[in-house]
Design an enzyme around this catalytic site. Structure first.
Site, PDB file in Angstrom:
ATOM      1  CD  GLU A   1      -3.033  -1.224   2.236  1.00 32.19           C
ATOM      2  OE1 GLU A   1      -4.212  -1.368   1.844  1.00 32.19           O
ATOM      3  OE2 GLU A   1      -2.556  -0.968   3.494  1.00 32.19           O
TER       4      GLU A   1
HETATM    5  C1  ACM Z   1      -2.280  -5.596   3.638  1.00 35.57           C
HETATM    6  O1  ACM Z   1      -3.494  -5.957   4.044  1.00 35.57           O
HETATM    7  N1  ACM Z   1      -1.946  -4.109   3.527  1.00 35.57           N
HETATM    8  C2  ACM Z   1      -1.212  -6.210   3.554  1.00 35.57           C
END
Ligand code: ACM
Length: 670
Positions: free
Chosen positions: A308
Site C-alpha cells: 500500500e
Molecule cells: C495488507 O493488508 N495491507 C497487507
C-alpha cells in the site's frame, strides 16, 4: 454417548473423532487404552529440556482434562503408558524444512509416539491430548494408528500489534493456541503508521516518540521468540516499509520523503508518508536497524512489508522526481522496486531472507524472496510461475469476520490450478491475518479463535479433508479445548455484555441471560464505523459478539433436518419451538436491561425483532407440522418481517435469517 455404566467395566472403544487438524493417515483399531491415575509418559531415546517441558505441559493438561492426578514429570522408562521415541532435537533455528512428522500407535496396552525431532513429537503430543475422551464413566484413548505430516510447511498467523498494541501475555496465549492446532509461524507485525512497537537501542526515538509508550522491549521480544520455539513455532518479525511508516518519522523525520514534523497516526487507511528511497542516509539507517533486529530474531526470514505505497509524496517531490529520471525509474512502482532491492541487499548482509506483501513482486526481486499474497490468488500464481516461493493470505483475513467455513474452503492450491507440480511445490502454505484496526487486546481472542483452527486444518490436513459439517462439529470441541489454555474467546462475550449492561445486570438474578437469548443469534456486521480511530473505545455490542457463533451453523442444520419431513420430525419441531419461545420470552427482561443502559440502547430494534422472529418461527413450524396451509397474506407478512431484520442495525446482523426464510417459504399458501 453417556450411558449408565459401572466404573469397573472396561471403557467402550467408541472413537469420536475430534482431532483438529485431521491427521494425514488414521486407522482406527479395536478396543482402547484406559486412562487412569497410573498413566505415565517417558522418553526412551533422545530428550532435551524442550521435549521434557512439552511432555510435562501435556501431562498437566491431561490432568486438568480428566481430573485424575498423574505423575507430572516425564520418566526414563520403557514401561510407561505413553512411550516417546525421538531421534534428535531438530534444527538449531527452526526452518521451513524442519521435519514435523510423527507417528502415534495406541493399543489396549499402551501408546507409542515416534518422531525424528522435538517439533514432530510436540505435534504428536497435541494429537494425543485431543484423543483422550470419555464414555461418560471413564476416560480412555481409542486404539488407533496415525502417521502424520503437514501438507504445507508454512502455517502462520499474523498479528498486527501496530494499530493496537497487544500486551505480551495476550501474544503468549495466542502462541499456545497456535501450538494446539499445529501452526508453526507467528508473523509479528511490529511497525505501523499508528505505532512503532519494538525497542531499538540504536534508534531509541523510534519507540520514545512513536509508540505512546506501548512497545516490546528487546528482552520481551527475545522471551517471546524463546516461548514460540519451545512450542515449535518460528517468529517472523515484520518491519513494514517504505509505506505504513509514519510512526518512524515522529522521531526520525529525516527518513521521510516529505519535509516537516510528523505525529503518530490516529486514523485508519492508506496514508501518504513514505520513506525516502533516494537518500543514502536512509539505507545507512536501515542497515544499522536491520542488523540490530537480526540479533533479536533468529529466524531465517524477515518481513519487510511493502504494501500500500500510494506514491503521492514521491510524485510531489521534485528532488525525488529528478532521482527517478536519473536512474531510469519510470514510475513510483519502479522506485519502490529500487528501494526493495536495496533493502534486500541489507537483509542479505545480515543473513536474512526477505518476505514481503505481493507488491514486492517485480522484475529484479532476488530469487530467495517469499511473496505473501494478500490481493488475490493471481499474485500467488504469478509469483510461483516466476520461480518465487509464496504464501497465501488472501481469503484468510480474520478481520473480515467471515464464517469459519469460508476460510476453510480457501485452498492455497485451487482445484482448477494451471500450476505445474514444481510451481505448486513453491507454495509454502498460508497465513491467517489479524489486522487490528477494529481489534484491541480484549477482543482479539474472539476474532482469532476458533476460526483460525479451521485455517490451521486447511494448511495441515490433506486437501480431501473438506467437509464443512464435520469441521464445525470438531471446531466447537476444539474451541473449548483452546479456552482451557487461557484464551478468552468464549468468556469475553459474557464479560463484554455485563460491561454493556452495567449495574442493572449486577442486581438482577437472571443476569445477562435475556441478553444472551438475543446475542446468541447475532453476529458482528459491516460496514465498520468510518469515524473510529486508534483511541476509540470498544464498548459497543458489535465488539462483544463472536464473528461466527455456533447458532448460525447449528440452526441451519436443525432447520434443514426438520424440513426433510416436517410432519414426522417431532423432536426437531420441539427443539425449534422451544428456541422460538425463548426468543419471545426474553423480550420483557431484554427491554428492561436496554432501558437501563445507554450502551445497549442501539440494540432495542434488534430486541423487538427477536420476538417477531420467534413468532414467525413458531407459526411456521405449526403450519408445517400440521401440514395445513397458512391464511392468505401470512407468507408475505412474515417475509417482510425477515426483510426488515435483514437490514443492518447497530452494526450487527442476525445469524438465523436464511433458515427462517426456508421455513416460511416451505409453508403452503391458501
Ligand atoms: C495488507 O493488508 N495491507 C497487507
Amino acid at each position: 454417548m453417556a450411558s449408565a455404566q459401572s466404573p469397573v467395566q472396561p471403557p467402550r472403544s467408541v472413537f469420536v473423532n475430534t482431532l483438529m487438524p485431521e491427521p494425514a493417515h488414521l486407522a482406527v483399531g479395536s478396543g482402547s487404552l484406559p486412562f487412569t491415575t497410573s498413566f505415565t509418559a517417558a522418553t526412551d531415546s533422545f530428550h532435551d529440556d524442550r521435549l521434557d517441558d512439552a511432555v510435562a505441559r501435556m501431562l498437566k493438561q491431561l490432568e486438568n482434562h480428566t481430573g485424575l492426578q498423574i505423575a507430572l514429570a516425564p520418566m526414563a522408562s520403557k514401561t510407561a503408558t505413553l512411550l516417546i521415541t525421538v531421534d534428535g532435537p531438530g534444527e538449531a533455528v527452526q526452518s521451513v524444512d524442519e521435519n514435523e512428522s510423527y507417528s502415534l500407535e495406541v493399543t489396549r496396552q499402551g501408546a507409542h509416539l515416534k518422531a525424528a525431532t522435538d517439533v514432530g513429537a510436540m505435534h504428536g503430543l497435541q494429537t494425543f491430548l485431543q484423543l483422550v475422551q470419555t464414555d461418560g464413566a471413564q476416560f480412555f484413548v481409542p486404539a488407533i494408528s496415525i502417521q502424520d505430516t503437514p501438507r504445507f510447511r508454512w502455517r502462520g498467523l499474523m498479528v498486527d500489534c501496530g494499530r493496537h498494541y497487544m500486551p505480551v501475555p495476550v501474544l503468549l496465549r495466542i502462541l499456545d493456541g497456535m501450538a494446539a492446532v499445529k501452526m508453526n509461524v507467528f508473523h509479528w507485525h511490529l511497525t505501523e503508521d499508528q505505532g512503532f512497537r519494538i525497542e531499538s537501542k540504536v534508534f531509541p526515538k523510534l519507540t520514545e516518540m512513536g509508540s505512546d509508550g506501548q512497545f516490546y522491549t528487546q528482552e520481551q521480544a527475545r522471551e517471546l521468540v524463546a516461548y514460540a520455539r519451545e512450542r515449535g513455532i518460528r517468529v517472523v518479525p515484520e518491519f513494514d516499509m517504505p509505506g505504513h511508516t509514519q510512526a518512524w518519522f515522529v522521531g526520525y523525520p529525516e527518513l521521510a520523503s516529505a519535509e516537516g514534523r510528523f505525529q503518530i497516526e490516529r486514523g485508519f487507511g492508506v496514508f501518504d508518508p513514505v520513506m525516502d528511497p533516494t537518500r543514502e542516509s536512509t539505507y545507512k539507517f536501515l542497515d544499522a536497524f536491520i542488523g540490530e533486529m537480526a540479533s533479536i530474531f533468529p529466524d531465517e526470514y524477515m518481513h519487510i512489508g511493502g504494501d500500500e505505497v500510494n506514491g503521492v509524496e514521491w510524485k510531489n517531490n521534485p528532488r525525488i522526481q529528478k532521482f527517478m529520471r536519473a536512474h531510469n525509474l519510470s514510475d513510483t512502482a519502479a522506485l519502490q522496486a529500487y528501494f526493495s532491492q536495496r533493502l534486500m541487499e541489507i537483509l542479505k548482509k545480515h543473513g536474512k531472507r526477505p518476505v514481503g506483501w505481493d507488491e514486492i513482486l517485480s522484475p529484479r526481486l532476488p530469487r530467495d524472496a517469499v511473496v505473501q499474497s494478500w490481493r488475490g490468488f493471481a499474485s500467488l500464481a504469478a509469483s510461483v510461475k516466476q520461480g518465487y516461493a509464496g504464501i497465501l493470505s488472501k481469503g484468510y483475513y480474520l478481520a473480515y469476520l467471515d464464517p469459519a467455513e469460508k476460510f476453510y474452503l480457501v485452498d492455497p492450491i485451487p482445484t482448477k490450478s494451471d500450476l505445474t507440480p514444481e510451481q505448486q511445490a513453491l507454495i509454502l502454505g498460508g497465513e491467517a491475518c489479524m489486522w487490528s484496526v477494529y481489534v484491541n487486546d480484549t477482543i482479539i481472542d474472539s476474532r482469532i479463535w476458533p476460526r483460525t483452527a479451521a485455517i490451521a486444518e486447511r494448511l495441515w490436513s490433506p486437501r480431501s479433508v473438506n467437509n464443512v459439517d464435520d469441521m464445525y462439529r470438531r471446531l466447537w470441541v476444539e474451541s473449548v479445548r483452546l479456552e482451557a489454555l487461557g484464551l478468552t474467546h468464549i468468556t469475553q462475550e459474557d464479560m463484554s455484555l455485563r460491561e454493556l449492561a452495567g449495574p442493572a445486570v449486577a442486581a438482577s438474578a437472571p443476569g445477562i441471560d435475556a441478553l444472551h437469548a438475543l446475542t446468541s443469534v447475532l453476529q458482528p456486521g459491516g460496514p465498520e464505523d468510518p469515524h473510529r480511530n486508534t483511541l476509540s473505545p470498544f464498548s459497543r455490542l458489535i465488539f462483544a459478539l463472536p464473528p461466527d457463533p455456533p447458532s448460525r451453523h447449528n440452526f441451519e442444520l436443525l432447520v434443514s433436518d426438520y424440513l426433510q419431513a416436517p410432519a414426522a420430525h417431532d423432536a426437531q419441531r420441539a427443539q425449534l419451538a422451544a428456541l422460538f419461545e425463548s426468543w419471545i420470552a426474553a423480550q420483557p427482561e431484554l427491554l428492561r436491561l436496554i432501558s437501563s443502559s445507554p450502551l445497549l440502547e442501539e440494540a432495542r430494534p434488534r430486541a423487538e425483532q427477536l420476538a417477531e422472529l420467534g413468532t414467525t418461527g413458531l407459526e411456521a413450524v405449526s403450519w408445517l407440522s400440521s401440514g395445513q396451509a397458512a391464511p392468505r397474506g401470512w407468507k408475505e407478512q412474515k417475509l417482510t418481517v425477515l426483510d426488515e431484520a435483514e437490514k443492518l442495525s447497530a452494526a450487527v446482523r442476525f445469524t438465523v435469517l436464511e433458515p427462517l426464510r426456508d421455513l416460511v417459504n416451505s409453508v403452503k399458501d391458501k
